[in-house]
Design a protein around this motif. Sequence first.
Motif, PDB file in Angstrom:
ATOM      1  N   LYS A 130      36.930  38.107  38.313  1.00 15.63           N
ATOM      2  CA  LYS A 130      37.426  39.585  38.877  1.00 15.63           C
ATOM      3  C   LYS A 130      36.165  40.456  38.240  1.00 15.63           C
ATOM      4  O   LYS A 130      36.605  41.686  37.542  1.00 15.63           O
ATOM      5  CB  LYS A 130      38.555  39.983  38.490  1.00 15.63           C
ATOM      6  CG  LYS A 130      39.809  39.247  39.462  1.00 15.63           C
ATOM      7  CD  LYS A 130      39.714  39.743  40.775  1.00 15.63           C
ATOM      8  CE  LYS A 130      40.815  39.100  41.379  1.00 15.63           C
ATOM      9  NZ  LYS A 130      41.006  39.785  42.913  1.00 15.63           N
ATOM     10  N   LEU A 131      35.146  40.301  38.581  1.00 13.27           N
ATOM     11  CA  LEU A 131      33.750  41.224  37.930  1.00 13.27           C
ATOM     12  C   LEU A 131      33.809  42.313  38.533  1.00 13.27           C
ATOM     13  O   LEU A 131      33.272  43.411  37.685  1.00 13.27           O
ATOM     14  CB  LEU A 131      32.577  40.624  37.880  1.00 13.27           C
ATOM     15  CG  LEU A 131      32.351  39.446  36.997  1.00 13.27           C
ATOM     16  CD1 LEU A 131      31.125  38.473  37.175  1.00 13.27           C
ATOM     17  CD2 LEU A 131      32.417  39.452  35.421  1.00 13.27           C
ATOM     18  N   GLY A 132      34.277  42.484  39.867  1.00 17.33           N
ATOM     19  CA  GLY A 132      34.006  43.714  40.586  1.00 17.33           C
ATOM     20  C   GLY A 132      32.499  44.097  40.772  1.00 17.33           C
ATOM     21  O   GLY A 132      31.705  43.030  41.009  1.00 17.33           O
ATOM     22  N   ALA A 161      41.248  41.102  30.496  1.00 15.77           N
ATOM     23  CA  ALA A 161      42.055  40.403  31.140  1.00 15.77           C
ATOM     24  C   ALA A 161      43.132  39.696  30.202  1.00 15.77           C
ATOM     25  O   ALA A 161      42.815  38.845  29.433  1.00 15.77           O
ATOM     26  CB  ALA A 161      41.234  39.365  31.919  1.00 15.77           C
ATOM     27  N   PRO A 162      44.330  40.090  30.687  1.00 13.15           N
ATOM     28  CA  PRO A 162      45.365  39.312  29.699  1.00 13.15           C
ATOM     29  C   PRO A 162      45.499  37.895  29.919  1.00 13.15           C
ATOM     30  O   PRO A 162      46.231  37.104  29.059  1.00 13.15           O
ATOM     31  CB  PRO A 162      46.556  40.080  29.902  1.00 13.15           C
ATOM     32  CG  PRO A 162      46.399  40.451  31.457  1.00 13.15           C
ATOM     33  CD  PRO A 162      45.101  40.928  31.536  1.00 13.15           C
ATOM     34  N   VAL A 181      45.014  49.598  24.586  1.00 14.47           N
ATOM     35  CA  VAL A 181      44.420  48.428  25.609  1.00 14.47           C
ATOM     36  C   VAL A 181      44.952  48.503  26.900  1.00 14.47           C
ATOM     37  O   VAL A 181      46.078  48.680  27.236  1.00 14.47           O
ATOM     38  CB  VAL A 181      44.949  47.016  24.840  1.00 14.47           C
ATOM     39  CG1 VAL A 181      44.663  45.851  25.780  1.00 14.47           C
ATOM     40  CG2 VAL A 181      44.307  47.017  23.508  1.00 14.47           C
ATOM     41  N   GLN A 182      44.064  48.328  28.183  1.00 17.48           N
ATOM     42  CA  GLN A 182      44.223  48.491  29.389  1.00 17.48           C
ATOM     43  C   GLN A 182      44.015  47.040  30.120  1.00 17.48           C
ATOM     44  O   GLN A 182      43.209  46.210  29.803  1.00 17.48           O
ATOM     45  CB  GLN A 182      43.565  49.730  29.978  1.00 17.48           C
ATOM     46  CG  GLN A 182      43.937  50.674  29.349  1.00 17.48           C
ATOM     47  CD  GLN A 182      43.285  51.971  30.163  1.00 17.48           C
ATOM     48  OE1 GLN A 182      43.387  53.225  29.902  1.00 17.48           O
ATOM     49  NE2 GLN A 182      42.398  51.701  31.262  1.00 17.48           N
ATOM     50  N   ILE A 183      45.036  46.891  31.029  1.00 11.87           N
ATOM     51  CA  ILE A 183      44.931  45.402  31.732  1.00 11.87           C
ATOM     52  C   ILE A 183      43.830  45.549  32.923  1.00 11.87           C
ATOM     53  O   ILE A 183      44.105  46.809  33.689  1.00 11.87           O
ATOM     54  CB  ILE A 183      46.488  45.095  32.177  1.00 11.87           C
ATOM     55  CG1 ILE A 183      47.136  44.746  30.907  1.00 11.87           C
ATOM     56  CG2 ILE A 183      46.103  44.015  33.149  1.00 11.87           C
ATOM     57  CD1 ILE A 183      48.709  44.784  31.465  1.00 11.87           C
ATOM     58  N   GLY A 184      43.167  44.937  33.062  1.00 11.83           N
ATOM     59  CA  GLY A 184      41.947  45.240  34.168  1.00 11.83           C
ATOM     60  C   GLY A 184      41.055  43.924  34.378  1.00 11.83           C
ATOM     61  O   GLY A 184      40.844  43.253  33.412  1.00 11.83           O
ATOM     62  N   HIS A 185      40.509  43.992  35.612  1.00 12.48           N
ATOM     63  CA  HIS A 185      39.253  42.960  35.885  1.00 12.48           C
ATOM     64  C   HIS A 185      39.903  41.670  35.634  1.00 12.48           C
ATOM     65  O   HIS A 185      39.535  40.780  34.813  1.00 12.48           O
ATOM     66  CB  HIS A 185      38.063  42.962  35.007  1.00 12.48           C
ATOM     67  CG  HIS A 185      37.298  44.347  35.624  1.00 12.48           C
ATOM     68  ND1 HIS A 185      36.652  44.055  36.512  1.00 12.48           N
ATOM     69  CD2 HIS A 185      37.159  45.463  35.267  1.00 12.48           C
ATOM     70  CE1 HIS A 185      35.912  45.306  36.756  1.00 12.48           C
ATOM     71  NE2 HIS A 185      36.333  46.208  35.781  1.00 12.48           N
ATOM     72  N   THR A 186      41.054  41.251  36.233  1.00  9.78           N
ATOM     73  CA  THR A 186      42.041  40.068  35.715  1.00  9.78           C
ATOM     74  C   THR A 186      42.613  39.459  36.903  1.00  9.78           C
ATOM     75  O   THR A 186      42.875  39.902  37.911  1.00  9.78           O
ATOM     76  CB  THR A 186      43.337  40.619  34.971  1.00  9.78           C
ATOM     77  OG1 THR A 186      44.240  39.452  34.983  1.00  9.78           O
ATOM     78  CG2 THR A 186      43.975  41.756  35.604  1.00  9.78           C
ATOM     79  N   ASN A 209      42.181  47.973  41.801  1.00 10.37           N
ATOM     80  CA  ASN A 209      40.874  47.579  41.870  1.00 10.37           C
ATOM     81  C   ASN A 209      40.434  46.604  40.901  1.00 10.37           C
ATOM     82  O   ASN A 209      40.806  46.735  39.765  1.00 10.37           O
ATOM     83  CB  ASN A 209      39.763  48.694  41.908  1.00 10.37           C
ATOM     84  CG  ASN A 209      39.926  49.550  42.936  1.00 10.37           C
ATOM     85  OD1 ASN A 209      40.107  50.957  42.682  1.00 10.37           O
ATOM     86  ND2 ASN A 209      39.465  49.251  44.147  1.00 10.37           N
ATOM     87  N   ALA A 210      39.792  45.396  41.497  1.00 15.06           N
ATOM     88  CA  ALA A 210      39.571  44.217  40.502  1.00 15.06           C
ATOM     89  C   ALA A 210      40.715  43.617  39.720  1.00 15.06           C
ATOM     90  O   ALA A 210      40.952  43.640  38.445  1.00 15.06           O
ATOM     91  CB  ALA A 210      38.485  44.746  39.540  1.00 15.06           C
ATOM     92  N   MET A 211      41.822  43.440  40.514  1.00 21.05           N
ATOM     93  CA  MET A 211      42.954  42.911  39.838  1.00 21.05           C
ATOM     94  C   MET A 211      43.921  42.267  41.022  1.00 21.05           C
ATOM     95  O   MET A 211      43.578  42.590  42.237  1.00 21.05           O
ATOM     96  CB  MET A 211      43.942  44.018  39.228  1.00 21.05           C
ATOM     97  CG  MET A 211      44.445  44.996  39.989  1.00 21.05           C
ATOM     98  SD  MET A 211      45.504  46.381  39.002  1.00 21.05           S
ATOM     99  CE  MET A 211      44.708  47.060  37.652  1.00 21.05           C
ATOM    100  N   THR A 212      44.794  41.363  40.639  1.00 18.73           N
ATOM    101  CA  THR A 212      45.615  40.602  41.601  1.00 18.73           C
ATOM    102  C   THR A 212      46.624  41.774  42.282  1.00 18.73           C
ATOM    103  O   THR A 212      47.296  42.596  41.647  1.00 18.73           O
ATOM    104  CB  THR A 212      46.510  39.600  40.960  1.00 18.73           C
ATOM    105  OG1 THR A 212      46.930  40.008  39.847  1.00 18.73           O
ATOM    106  CG2 THR A 212      45.514  38.305  40.432  1.00 18.73           C
ATOM    107  N   PRO A 213      46.559  41.563  43.861  1.00 18.02           N
ATOM    108  CA  PRO A 213      47.298  42.639  44.346  1.00 18.02           C
ATOM    109  C   PRO A 213      48.735  42.422  44.536  1.00 18.02           C
ATOM    110  O   PRO A 213      49.410  41.337  44.107  1.00 18.02           O
ATOM    111  CB  PRO A 213      46.815  42.666  45.958  1.00 18.02           C
ATOM    112  CG  PRO A 213      46.323  40.923  45.885  1.00 18.02           C
ATOM    113  CD  PRO A 213      45.898  40.447  44.633  1.00 18.02           C
TER     114      PRO A 213
END
Length: 370
Positions: A130-132, A161-162, A181-186, A209-213
Amino acid sequence: MTLTGHILTPTGWQWGTLEILEGAITAVTPADKATPPGTDAPYLVPGFIDLHVHGGGGSDAMEAGEAAHVMASTHARFGTTSLLATTMTAPMADIEAALDAIAEAMRHQAPDEARLLGVHLEGPFIHPDKLGAQPPYACPGTPAQFDTLLARAPIKVMTLAPDIEGHDALITHATARQVRVQIGHTCGTFEDGCTALSRGASGFTHLYNAMTPLGHRNAGIVGAALAHATFCEIIPDLVHVEAGAMHAAMRAIPRLYGITDATAAAGMPEGEYRLGAQRVFKQGDSVRLEDGTLAGSALTMNQALKNFMTLGDTLAQAVHRLSTWPAEYLGLSDRGVLAPGRRADVLALDRDGNLQGVWIGGQRVEADHG
């Protein structure tokens, strides 16, 4: 110095005068109620606070050198009075060089620059699938690695990415050091998002963006944000997220705030620029890699304000998304609202949200009225 107009105070609009001394607001004084404000009176609001910005004015935070100064002065022209310089996934030596340069820039800022609050570390602790637009240097993170980076510059926000093994411990470790801490690119699941929040994660990076929908049988990370987030960032350029999805997030998340995710192309004409080590191209309202992948934005905060207003926000609501709530998220008590004792970071707008003037620490800087 005094500024007179419609002042956005913590309790709402007030016709009156801001009194400013030595960079701080000393009083908010109501004007004579018999005095007609007039249709041309400015709307005075707190300066914008951008918690996710990679570059501007042709410079990228990963370039080190003077890049942080250039991006800070560029975004100041568009109403940003404070920002987090945001790094990219890259070889660790490049990240360390960027952090060193940002820390140095923080010590020597010019009056016409947005204040550098610190760093948003976006990568390298993200999912390689999930690099984007991030380059392929993603890696798992450890508390020891994080502490090495934190020693170089004040990291205020970290995206990770958790769903990467070991990141539960990293979330707990960074949170204990007062890092958001933010959840992203995951590629994480709904459950991964909820677990991360329970361990101290406090936000989501560029929602959608860059996360599971969101799916009705697989809610994904987007579902975790819509169901449980209090604070969450989103890119309101109406390119990264279309209007319907924006409305859903604006209704669901109490403190949804806007960020630019701006690249070096912000404030610049169409053409080729850098995002980290990659070539990106500004065309129209978007910035993309050569293969067409969205790669950050050319958004500025004054345009973000107007975009939120086109989506139904009042002027005051849009200002909260770009000033008050980012300040609350970082725990900043000296900015984000206009009140005695706060920094004199002030914008003058017209009733349609067009930028008329910018003051940083009580000093007027050049504003872009376009």
